[in-house]
Design an enzyme around this catalytic site. Structure first.
Site, short mmCIF file in Angstrom:
data_model
loop_
_atom_site.label_atom_id
_atom_site.label_comp_id
_atom_site.label_asym_id
_atom_site.label_seq_id
_atom_site.Cartn_x
_atom_site.Cartn_y
_atom_site.Cartn_z
N TYR A 168 0.82 -1.22 0.00
CA TYR A 168 0.00 0.00 0.00
C TYR A 168 0.85 1.26 0.00
O TYR A 168 0.34 2.36 0.13
CB TYR A 168 -0.94 0.00 1.21
CG TYR A 168 -2.02 -1.05 1.07
CD1 TYR A 168 -1.70 -2.40 1.11
CD2 TYR A 168 -3.34 -0.70 0.87
CE1 TYR A 168 -2.66 -3.37 0.97
CE2 TYR A 168 -4.32 -1.66 0.72
CZ TYR A 168 -3.97 -2.99 0.77
OH TYR A 168 -4.93 -3.95 0.62
N LYS A 217 3.96 -14.80 4.41
CA LYS A 217 4.32 -15.65 3.26
C LYS A 217 5.85 -15.62 3.16
O LYS A 217 6.44 -15.34 2.11
CB LYS A 217 3.64 -15.08 1.99
CG LYS A 217 3.73 -15.96 0.76
CD LYS A 217 2.77 -17.11 0.76
CE LYS A 217 3.00 -18.00 -0.45
NZ LYS A 217 2.28 -19.27 -0.38
#
Ligand code: NAD
Length: 336
Positions: A124, A171
């Protein structure tokens, strides 16, 4: 004495649902002077700015805001005002409690999750460029500072609210450096908080586990993008986006808003469910230490939803936004 709170109606269904909350606060006799400010397209059309400086000054001054959703143009146009607001005010923690509401049908009956999403960085950051025609880079920024402070927020929240476990979601098997740094930071903070159980899950695996056994999780701690996606997934576990509230919290101020967006498909049709924004506003009352009106509003909502007669279309009913709001207002007034 009235408290001044910034009100950002937003766009799409934003003005309809913020108006509903204003009416409901009045019914619960919450003494508020709303300081209204436009943002997004509405502000752009009036002032050629989607996030006007006056709005930011107002939130800095009042320390609190209630915000409707704001549309972000897809694959073109101005940058997200929602992201801009969170960054400008350093609202680093996005807190989203996901719980079953009595009277709202859903696939699971025992969901009680807290989502703590990092709110200022990750993909973002808005750092994208075309390297050569046909090749684009979007930069995922992860810092030790932001990862550490969101982890501290999650553990502090867990302790203050009687929660027992924090699960960091990542992840790092693929993004060994970026998500690796996030994990390294959350592990360091976990070692300072050994009274709270800490564990880790890979984001894809946790999505499967959440839709099979949501009751097995407690506080979820996520970087920005996974937090955004997993929030909507979790909303689906308890009846949809119409019922999940949220807050953006910084050290200096806080902005309360629902998880859902501006729902352009139903905007202006008097169909939106104001419950998620109302519950966000109730979180705001708890945050500022106003438990009495918060409890009255919660009890009225419980009464109307379990009554089963009046509910909006997303919850399988036929009531309009205004019919649902009027019914709730009467229920609140009855409890005087
Ligand atoms: P959305 O959350 O607006 O809508 C998804 C679906 O849920 C739609 O079918 C919608 O009708 C339904 N829905 C959402 N809120 C509802 C409510 N209160 N009552 C009844 N039904 C409701 O997601 P989207 O369509 O992907 O996004 C629309 C716009 O909202 C986009 O521009 C997006 O960028 C923006 N957005 C803003 C925020 C925010 O302001 N914080 C958050 C998410 C998305």
């Amino acid at each position: 004495m009235s408290r001044v709170i910034t009100l950002i109606p937003g766009d799409g269904i934003g003005p309809e649902i913020t108006e509903a909350v204003v009416r409901l606060f009045k019914a619960a006799a919450v003494a508020v002077d709303w300081d209204r400010h436009d943002a997004g397209m509405t502000a752009f059309e009036k002032y050629q700015q989607s996030l006007p400086a006056d709005l930011l000054d107002s939130v800095h001054r009042n320390k609190l805001a209630l915000k409707g959703p704001i549309t972000t143009p897809i694959a073109e146009g101005f940058r997200s005002v929602n992201v801009g607001l969170r960054k400008a005010l350093d609202l680093y923690a996005n807190l989203r409690p996901v719980r079953n509401l009595a009277g709202v049908e859903s696939r699971f009956a025992d969901v009680d999750l807290i989502i703590v999403r990092e709110n200022t960085e990750d993909l973002y950051s808005g750092l994208e460029h075309e390297v050569i025609p046909g090749v684009v880079e979007s930069l995922k920024i992860i810092t030790e500072r932001a990862s550490t402070r969101i982890a501290r927020f999650a553990f502090d929240y867990a302790r203050a609210n009687g929660r027992r476990r924090v699960t960091a979601i990542h992840k790092a098997n693929i993004m060994k450096l970026g998500d690796g740094l996030f994990l390294e930071s959350t592990r360091t903070v976990s070692r300072e908080n050994t009274d709270i159980t800490y564990d880790e899950r890979i984001v894809d695996a946790v999505c499967m586990q959440l839709v099979m056994h949501p009751e097995k999780f407690d506080v979820l701690l996520l970087p920005n993008l996974y937090g955004d996606i997993v929030s909507d997934l979790c909303a689906g576990l308890v009846g949809g986006l119409g019922v999940v509230p949220g807050a953006n919290i910084g050290d200096d101020c806080a902005v309360f808003e629902a998880v859902h967006g501006s729902a352009p498909d139903i905007a202006g049709k008097n169909l939106a469910n104001p419950t998620a924004l109302l519950l966000s506003a109730v979180m705001m009352l708890d945050y500022i230490g106003e438990p009495n009106p918060a409890e009255r509003i919660r009890a009225a909502l419980h009464g109307v939803l379990t009554g089963g007669q009046v509910r909006t279309r997303d919850l399988g009913g036929t009531a309009s936004t205004t019919e649902f709001t009027e019914t709730l207002c009467r229920e609140i007034e009855k409890s005087e």
